[in-house]
Design a protein around this motif. Sequence first.
Motif, PDB file in Angstrom:
ATOM      1  N   MET A   1       0.838  -1.182   0.000  1.00  0.00           N
ATOM      2  CA  MET A   1       0.000   0.000   0.000  1.00  0.00           C
ATOM      3  C   MET A   1       0.878   1.237   0.000  1.00  0.00           C
ATOM      4  N   PRO A   2       0.436   2.358  -0.591  1.00  0.00           N
ATOM      5  CA  PRO A   2       1.260   3.533  -0.673  1.00  0.00           C
ATOM      6  C   PRO A   2       1.581   4.057   0.709  1.00  0.00           C
ATOM      7  N   ASN A   3       2.802   4.619   0.879  1.00  0.00           N
ATOM      8  CA  ASN A   3       3.209   5.209   2.125  1.00  0.00           C
ATOM      9  C   ASN A   3       3.123   6.716   2.050  1.00  0.00           C
ATOM     10  N   SER A   4       2.959   7.375   3.217  1.00  0.00           N
ATOM     11  CA  SER A   4       3.036   8.820   3.298  1.00  0.00           C
ATOM     12  C   SER A   4       3.928   9.137   4.473  1.00  0.00           C
ATOM     13  N   ARG A 232      19.285   4.327   7.616  1.00  0.00           N
ATOM     14  CA  ARG A 232      17.962   4.969   7.624  1.00  0.00           C
ATOM     15  C   ARG A 232      17.691   5.521   6.222  1.00  0.00           C
ATOM     16  N   GLN A 233      16.706   4.946   5.558  1.00  0.00           N
ATOM     17  CA  GLN A 233      16.462   5.292   4.159  1.00  0.00           C
ATOM     18  C   GLN A 233      15.279   6.242   3.955  1.00  0.00           C
ATOM     19  N   TYR A 234      14.895   6.947   5.017  1.00  0.00           N
ATOM     20  CA  TYR A 234      13.793   7.905   4.869  1.00  0.00           C
ATOM     21  C   TYR A 234      14.284   9.334   4.654  1.00  0.00           C
ATOM     22  N   PHE A 235      15.499   9.516   4.178  1.00  0.00           N
ATOM     23  CA  PHE A 235      15.969  10.852   3.809  1.00  0.00           C
ATOM     24  C   PHE A 235      15.387  11.224   2.441  1.00  0.00           C
ATOM     25  N   GLY A 236      15.482  12.494   2.080  1.00  0.00           N
ATOM     26  CA  GLY A 236      15.017  12.900   0.757  1.00  0.00           C
ATOM     27  C   GLY A 236      13.506  12.903   0.637  1.00  0.00           C
ATOM     28  N   ILE A 237      12.973  12.121  -0.271  1.00  0.00           N
ATOM     29  CA  ILE A 237      11.538  12.118  -0.565  1.00  0.00           C
ATOM     30  C   ILE A 237      10.673  11.808   0.655  1.00  0.00           C
ATOM     31  N   PRO A 238      10.938  10.748   1.417  1.00  0.00           N
ATOM     32  CA  PRO A 238      10.039  10.448   2.536  1.00  0.00           C
ATOM     33  C   PRO A 238       9.966  11.560   3.571  1.00  0.00           C
ATOM     34  N   ASP A 239      11.119  12.127   3.929  1.00  0.00           N
ATOM     35  CA  ASP A 239      11.122  13.184   4.939  1.00  0.00           C
ATOM     36  C   ASP A 239      10.778  14.549   4.361  1.00  0.00           C
ATOM     37  N   GLY A 240      11.022  14.752   3.083  1.00  0.00           N
ATOM     38  CA  GLY A 240      10.894  16.088   2.512  1.00  0.00           C
ATOM     39  C   GLY A 240       9.610  16.396   1.777  1.00  0.00           C
ATOM     40  N   LEU A 241       8.925  15.380   1.287  1.00  0.00           N
ATOM     41  CA  LEU A 241       7.714  15.604   0.499  1.00  0.00           C
ATOM     42  C   LEU A 241       6.474  15.169   1.270  1.00  0.00           C
ATOM     43  N   ASN A 242       5.481  15.997   1.284  1.00  0.00           N
ATOM     44  CA  ASN A 242       4.218  15.689   1.947  1.00  0.00           C
ATOM     45  C   ASN A 242       3.284  15.047   0.926  1.00  0.00           C
ATOM     46  N   ALA A 243       3.587  13.822   0.574  1.00  0.00           N
ATOM     47  CA  ALA A 243       2.829  13.132  -0.479  1.00  0.00           C
ATOM     48  C   ALA A 243       3.046  11.638  -0.349  1.00  0.00           C
ATOM     49  N   GLY A 267       2.884  11.126  -5.260  1.00  0.00           N
ATOM     50  CA  GLY A 267       1.584  11.743  -5.486  1.00  0.00           C
ATOM     51  C   GLY A 267       0.480  10.752  -5.811  1.00  0.00           C
ATOM     52  N   ALA A 268      -0.735  11.272  -5.886  1.00  0.00           N
ATOM     53  CA  ALA A 268      -1.901  10.450  -6.204  1.00  0.00           C
ATOM     54  C   ALA A 268      -1.733   9.794  -7.562  1.00  0.00           C
ATOM     55  N   LYS A 269      -2.044   8.514  -7.613  1.00  0.00           N
ATOM     56  CA  LYS A 269      -1.923   7.726  -8.842  1.00  0.00           C
ATOM     57  C   LYS A 269      -0.504   7.773  -9.402  1.00  0.00           C
ATOM     58  N   TRP A 270       0.459   8.012  -8.501  1.00  0.00           N
ATOM     59  CA  TRP A 270       1.867   8.053  -8.879  1.00  0.00           C
ATOM     60  C   TRP A 270       2.086   9.002 -10.051  1.00  0.00           C
ATOM     61  N   ARG A 271       1.586  10.238  -9.884  1.00  0.00           N
ATOM     62  CA  ARG A 271       1.639  11.198 -10.984  1.00  0.00           C
ATOM     63  C   ARG A 271       3.062  11.614 -11.346  1.00  0.00           C
ATOM     64  N   LEU A 300      11.461  21.347  -3.039  1.00  0.00           N
ATOM     65  CA  LEU A 300      10.566  20.907  -4.101  1.00  0.00           C
ATOM     66  C   LEU A 300       9.128  20.852  -3.617  1.00  0.00           C
ATOM     67  N   ASP A 301       8.923  20.396  -2.400  1.00  0.00           N
ATOM     68  CA  ASP A 301       7.578  20.271  -1.840  1.00  0.00           C
ATOM     69  C   ASP A 301       6.841  21.611  -1.848  1.00  0.00           C
ATOM     70  N   GLN A 302       7.560  22.705  -1.632  1.00  0.00           N
ATOM     71  CA  GLN A 302       6.962  24.025  -1.610  1.00  0.00           C
ATOM     72  C   GLN A 302       6.433  24.444  -2.974  1.00  0.00           C
ATOM     73  N   GLN A 303       6.970  23.838  -4.027  1.00  0.00           N
ATOM     74  CA  GLN A 303       6.535  24.185  -5.386  1.00  0.00           C
ATOM     75  C   GLN A 303       5.566  23.155  -5.979  1.00  0.00           C
ATOM     76  N   LEU A 304       5.773  21.894  -5.645  1.00  0.00           N
ATOM     77  CA  LEU A 304       5.050  20.817  -6.322  1.00  0.00           C
ATOM     78  C   LEU A 304       3.545  20.914  -6.114  1.00  0.00           C
ATOM     79  N   GLY A 305       3.129  21.394  -4.941  1.00  0.00           N
ATOM     80  CA  GLY A 305       1.700  21.495  -4.686  1.00  0.00           C
ATOM     81  C   GLY A 305       0.981  22.503  -5.551  1.00  0.00           C
ATOM     82  N   SER A 306       1.745  23.408  -6.179  1.00  0.00           N
ATOM     83  CA  SER A 306       1.120  24.445  -7.009  1.00  0.00           C
ATOM     84  C   SER A 306       0.967  24.027  -8.457  1.00  0.00           C
ATOM     85  N   VAL A 307       1.522  22.854  -8.806  1.00  0.00           N
ATOM     86  CA  VAL A 307       1.455  22.406 -10.210  1.00  0.00           C
ATOM     87  C   VAL A 307       0.066  21.885 -10.546  1.00  0.00           C
TER      88      VAL A 307
END
Length: 307
Positions: A1-4, A232-243, A267-271, A300-307
């Motif tokens: 199942m997808p993780n957040s 610990r492999q939660y650096f980068g995307i897991p810790d930095g992106l709210n998705a 992201g949703a549906k792995w966009r 990146l997270d600060q910008q990605l939500g505006s796309v």
Amino acid sequence: MPNSSARRAALTGVCLAAVIGVAGLTGACGVRPTAAAGAPVIIPPVTTTSASSTPPATEVRPEPGPVPSKQGRLDPRPLVAAAAAAEPNTTLGAVVFDRGTGTELLAVEPDRQFRSASLVKLLIAVDALGRGANATTRNKIARMLSMSDDDIASELWVQDDGPRLVTRMAKLIGLRATEPPETYGRWGDTMLTARDVVRVYQFVMDSLPPEDHTLIVDALAQAPEYAADDFRQYFGIPDGLNAQWAIKQGWSNNDHTMVLHSTGLVGAKWRYVVVLLTEHPLGSGRARCAKSVTAAASALDQQLGSV
């Protein structure tokens, strides 16, 4: 199942390396700091032969340093600045690709080669599945991806012809700058680029049989916080992106540099496909290098939500 993943203030990752192998092989998520760079570790299988044997934002006037690609809608400069603020000597290679529109939204040094570390496990998985993996091997592939298990990677590397596996996958997927390691057993020294990593994810999502696609994506989406080697492999995307994410991370060092990579579907549906590759001088500090990747992801997270 997808993780957040929840944001975390700091990372404690350990830039371990692994002397990996079926009988002590190297190429892991990392190479032990004491290992000699380029030292052969895996001995090729002995065979008997004859004697002959992957709407623009307000336009910005180009300035020195990375600027948005022609297709881009996101500004890469905050990512570069954030990574450098955490670790000043960071070299960043990044691509963000929108699968929904087929658009490259951001590019930083997208064609620069980096050592793959454990990102090559994606190629190992695709190759093994394409060869008709049985149930036992499919379970090993899932563990190799989610846990970043180096021993399994080394076993499959040997079984699937080592460096020739990389050449085979580059031709199949259409990778333009992915090259096998110079030393047979050092699979983590495979060279690749951010754009080629995007192409690998596109192939997984669009070209694999459904059962193989599901195996890979589920394994990446179920990656635990700590890998098989306790890194610990939660650096980068897991810790930095709210998705939501499905990640393949990489970490490695040789005698001169360290690499830490965070890549995956977001992201949703792995966009989105997000690829953050980094290189640092050896001795930069493992935690600091991991923070640089997370800082880039947060920017990146600060910008990605505006796309």
